[in-house]
Design a protein around this motif. Sequence first.
Motif, short mmCIF file in Angstrom:
data_model
loop_
_atom_site.label_atom_id
_atom_site.label_comp_id
_atom_site.label_asym_id
_atom_site.label_seq_id
_atom_site.Cartn_x
_atom_site.Cartn_y
_atom_site.Cartn_z
N GLN A 1 0.94 -1.06 -0.06
CA GLN A 1 -0.07 -0.07 0.21
C GLN A 1 0.90 1.38 0.07
OE1 GLN A 1 -2.24 -1.13 3.57
NE2 GLN A 1 -4.15 -1.50 2.32
N VAL A 2 1.96 1.25 0.74
CA VAL A 2 2.94 2.41 0.76
C VAL A 2 3.41 2.72 -0.79
CG1 VAL A 2 5.41 3.18 1.60
CG2 VAL A 2 3.70 1.96 3.01
N GLU A 3 3.58 1.61 -1.44
CA GLU A 3 4.23 1.57 -2.82
C GLU A 3 3.01 2.36 -3.72
OE1 GLU A 3 5.63 -1.00 -6.81
OE2 GLU A 3 4.75 -1.83 -4.90
N ALA A 4 1.75 2.07 -3.60
CA ALA A 4 0.88 2.56 -4.16
C ALA A 4 0.64 3.88 -4.04
CB ALA A 4 -0.54 1.74 -4.08
N VAL B 1 4.83 12.11 11.24
CA VAL B 1 4.66 11.78 9.85
C VAL B 1 3.35 11.70 9.43
CG1 VAL B 1 6.73 10.13 10.30
CG2 VAL B 1 4.47 9.06 10.55
N ASP B 2 3.36 11.51 7.98
CA ASP B 2 1.73 11.39 7.65
C ASP B 2 1.16 10.21 7.40
OD1 ASP B 2 1.70 14.35 6.31
OD2 ASP B 2 3.73 13.51 5.39
N VAL B 3 1.73 8.95 7.33
CA VAL B 3 1.34 7.65 7.15
C VAL B 3 2.21 6.63 8.31
CG1 VAL B 3 0.73 5.53 5.83
CG2 VAL B 3 0.34 7.96 5.04
N LEU B 4 1.72 5.78 8.91
CA LEU B 4 2.23 4.65 9.46
C LEU B 4 2.30 3.25 8.54
CD1 LEU B 4 1.50 4.83 13.04
CD2 LEU B 4 3.27 5.98 11.95
N THR B 5 3.56 2.41 8.52
CA THR B 5 3.35 1.30 7.89
C THR B 5 4.10 0.24 8.82
OG1 THR B 5 4.24 0.34 5.86
CG2 THR B 5 5.60 1.80 6.88
N GLY B 6 3.77 -1.12 8.53
CA GLY B 6 4.37 -2.17 9.09
C GLY B 6 4.11 -3.51 8.21
N TYR C 1 11.68 -2.71 2.74
CA TYR C 1 10.95 -1.56 2.23
C TYR C 1 11.62 -1.28 0.86
CZ TYR C 1 7.37 -1.03 5.81
OH TYR C 1 6.33 -1.45 6.41
N CYS C 2 13.13 -1.21 0.62
CA CYS C 2 13.90 -0.83 -0.45
C CYS C 2 13.41 -1.83 -1.49
CB CYS C 2 15.35 -1.06 -0.18
SG CYS C 2 15.96 0.43 0.91
N TYR C 3 13.21 -3.19 -1.32
CA TYR C 3 12.74 -4.00 -2.25
C TYR C 3 11.60 -3.73 -2.72
CZ TYR C 3 11.23 -8.39 -4.58
OH TYR C 3 10.46 -9.15 -5.75
N GLN C 4 10.49 -3.35 -2.12
CA GLN C 4 9.06 -3.08 -2.39
C GLN C 4 9.10 -1.88 -3.25
OE1 GLN C 4 6.31 -5.32 -1.61
NE2 GLN C 4 5.33 -3.74 -3.22
N LEU D 1 -3.42 10.13 3.18
CA LEU D 1 -3.60 8.95 2.25
C LEU D 1 -4.40 9.87 1.10
CD1 LEU D 1 -5.27 6.30 4.60
CD2 LEU D 1 -3.08 6.53 3.67
N LEU D 2 -4.60 11.06 0.99
CA LEU D 2 -5.31 11.62 -0.20
C LEU D 2 -4.66 11.70 -1.14
CD1 LEU D 2 -6.85 14.60 2.01
CD2 LEU D 2 -8.03 12.52 1.20
#
Length: 232
Positions: A93-96, A127-132, A151-154, A206-207
């Motif tokens: 989802q971070v990639e998108a 920060v704007d968004v959290l990821t895990g 994350y670098c791969y993704q 997310l906007l």
Amino acid sequence: MRFPLILVSPARPENVGAAARAMKTMGFDELRIVNSLAHLEPAARWVAHGAGDILDNVTHWDTLSAALADIDFSIATTARSRAKFRYYATPQQVEALLQEKQQWVKSAALVFGREDTGLTNEELALVDVLTGVPMAADYPSLNLGQAVMVYCYQLSALRQVTASQELPADGHQLAALRQRVERLLDSLAVSDDQKLVDWLAQRIGLLEQRDTAMLHRLLHDVEKKLIDKKSD
């Protein structure tokens, strides 16, 4: 789009070296380190193995706030279930999100926390968004170097995409929108509703650009109505 990775207070130089190696392998080249000199230890360079140029160009920052001062959009990795924000984006989802942001945001950053305690709630709020990374319950956390590689791969495809010029770049839209929302909450005397404040803070990140522009227009109309009402 500039895309630095930020390590907050890393304790082990081996982890910094592994992070630099992962970055180099996947096409990332800017590393910022907050409140740590672990990258200067010989062990960091030994593990980096061919990514010494990334260590040579590390910039050091006293606080995460300072490291993010020139960044338009930021994502923080966390495994903490008690974090202030409740929405967690997966790496996919971070990639998108970043694929879309790349069309109009000039800089983004990915933040990684301390090996033992991660990021504080105060830091997560910056920060704007959290990821895990979704993981099996028996393995609750990743090594810092492993997390950076995931994350670098993704996100490596982002380094190979040329941003479209159909939409004008304006990375300040998000920051301006956050300020506008904060002023509106103060005007409505609901800024102490922490649940509402937190929900708005995480959703703004997310906007997409069109949504951000439309919300600016809506808030402009709301502000005008409030001013007119005070004048009556």
